[in-house]
Design a protein around this motif. Structure first.
Motif, PDB file in Angstrom:
ATOM      1  N   LEU A   1       0.927  -1.090  -0.150  1.00 56.97           N
ATOM      2  CA  LEU A   1       0.095  -0.063  -0.034  1.00 56.97           C
ATOM      3  C   LEU A   1       0.858   1.214  -0.019  1.00 56.97           C
ATOM      4  CD1 LEU A   1      -2.874  -1.066   2.464  1.00 56.97           C
ATOM      5  CD2 LEU A   1      -3.309  -0.523   0.046  1.00 56.97           C
TER       6      LEU A   1
ATOM      7  N   ASN B   1       1.945   1.712  -3.513  1.00 58.13           N
ATOM      8  CA  ASN B   1       0.501   2.305  -4.241  1.00 58.13           C
ATOM      9  C   ASN B   1       0.483   3.691  -3.978  1.00 58.13           C
ATOM     10  OD1 ASN B   1       0.817  -0.187  -5.536  1.00 58.13           O
ATOM     11  ND2 ASN B   1      -1.391  -0.977  -4.302  1.00 58.13           N
ATOM     12  N   LEU B   2       0.757   4.042  -2.859  1.00 59.37           N
ATOM     13  CA  LEU B   2       0.440   5.348  -2.477  1.00 59.37           C
ATOM     14  C   LEU B   2       1.359   6.391  -2.985  1.00 59.37           C
ATOM     15  CD1 LEU B   2      -1.534   7.443  -0.871  1.00 59.37           C
ATOM     16  CD2 LEU B   2       0.120   7.119   1.025  1.00 59.37           C
TER      17      LEU B   2
ATOM     18  N   ILE C   1      -5.820   2.512  -5.952  1.00 61.32           N
ATOM     19  CA  ILE C   1      -5.586   1.892  -4.854  1.00 61.32           C
ATOM     20  C   ILE C   1      -7.223   1.341  -4.352  1.00 61.32           C
ATOM     21  CG2 ILE C   1      -4.972   2.198  -2.210  1.00 61.32           C
ATOM     22  CD1 ILE C   1      -3.301   4.528  -3.119  1.00 61.32           C
TER      23      ILE C   1
ATOM     24  N   ASP D   1      -7.717  -2.253  -4.315  1.00 57.89           N
ATOM     25  CA  ASP D   1      -6.937  -3.094  -3.415  1.00 57.89           C
ATOM     26  C   ASP D   1      -7.833  -3.786  -2.302  1.00 57.89           C
ATOM     27  OD1 ASP D   1      -4.384  -2.931  -4.429  1.00 57.89           O
ATOM     28  OD2 ASP D   1      -4.055  -1.006  -3.441  1.00 57.89           O
TER      29      ASP D   1
ATOM     30  N   PHE E   1      -6.143   4.570   2.935  1.00 59.87           N
ATOM     31  CA  PHE E   1      -5.296   4.423   1.547  1.00 59.87           C
ATOM     32  C   PHE E   1      -5.791   4.913   0.495  1.00 59.87           C
ATOM     33  CE2 PHE E   1      -2.004   2.630   4.400  1.00 59.87           C
ATOM     34  CZ  PHE E   1      -0.703   3.113   3.867  1.00 59.87           C
ATOM     35  N   SER E   2      -6.994   4.253   0.397  1.00 58.31           N
ATOM     36  CA  SER E   2      -7.734   4.432  -1.080  1.00 58.31           C
ATOM     37  C   SER E   2      -8.266   5.910  -1.054  1.00 58.31           C
ATOM     38  CB  SER E   2      -9.125   3.551  -1.031  1.00 58.31           C
ATOM     39  OG  SER E   2      -9.786   3.588   0.037  1.00 58.31           O
TER      40      SER E   2
ATOM     41  N   GLY F   1      -5.419   8.082  -1.920  1.00 53.50           N
ATOM     42  CA  GLY F   1      -5.232   8.036  -3.320  1.00 53.50           C
ATOM     43  C   GLY F   1      -6.030   8.709  -4.163  1.00 53.50           C
TER      44      GLY F   1
END
Length: 223
Positions: free
Chosen positions: A41, A44-45, A88, A91, A112-113, A116
């Protein structure tokens, strides 16, 4: 100028706090499970941050403002990396309700999503503002809609065909062949219009809340 402006922007400080929260939750999960399963994560970030970095070049980089070639290159790179921001969200597929850490995992992926998605919208706001100043508003809207659909396609390529943004350089022939084949897949078109529409709607839904607090505010000239 870019660093000092962003550093003094309250909204970006709050965004950093959201990133810190996600990092703390991730560290907690690693400690509880003794597993680094979800540390991807962070990567991805980082990828989600690249489109915002590129969009800033339109607002602050003097050389980009003077060179049409640089503007085209930055714009193409921005389109290429933009899908990494909303990616994200997909995910969440890694969630498993059977895990004892399910609720922690759910909160972790949500933070996190959300981060993003906000990074992507802020980046789109930068480019939209730049295009509106140099083109007709209808044309700027059309370009952002087209880019949103492309991003939906990019998320499909990343999630299901497992391509990365840099594969256009590392394995272009394989990518081109897969692109051609995917155009005959119903699922690909569903993601183009489905997830692309989600990105487009997210842009317009979040834009009023972020205006004056995010990237557009720092572009205002001083009196």
């Amino acid at each position: 100028m870019i660093i000092s402006t962003l550093k003094n922007n309250l909204f970006h400080k709050r965004l950093l706090l959201l990133t810190a929260l996600g990092t703390v939750l991730l560290a907690l999960r690693v400690y509880l499970t003794q597993s680094i399963d979800f540390t991807f994560l962070l990567w991805n970030l980082f990828l989600a941050l690249i489109p915002l970095f590129l969009s800033k070049q339109f607002l602050f980089n003097v050389q980009v403002g003077k060179s049409k070639t640089l503007r085209v290159i930055i714009l193409l790179l921005w389109v290429l990396f933009l899908p990494n921001s909303p990616y994200i969200i997909t995910d969440f597929v890694h969630l498993d309700s059977a895990r004892p850490t399910f609720w922690l995992d759910l909160l972790l992926f949500f933070v996190f999503s959300l981060n993003g998605l906000i990074l992507g919208v802020l980046s789109m706001m930068d480019v939209f503002s730049y295009l509106r100043k140099r083109n007709h508003p209808v044309l700027a809207n059309g370009i952002l809609l087209f880019v949103s659909l492309l991003s939906g396609y990019g998320v499909f390529l990343g999630r299901f065909l497992r391509f990365n943004s840099w594969d256009i350089v590392t394995k272009p022939l394989v990518l081109i062949q897969s692109l051609f084949n995917s155009l005959f897949l119903v699922d690909a078109w569903m993601w183009i219009f489905g997830f692309g529409s989600f990105i487009w709607v997210s842009f317009w839904a979040l834009k009023p809340f972020l205006r004056g607090h995010g990237t557009m505010a720092i572009n205002k000239p001083k009196d």
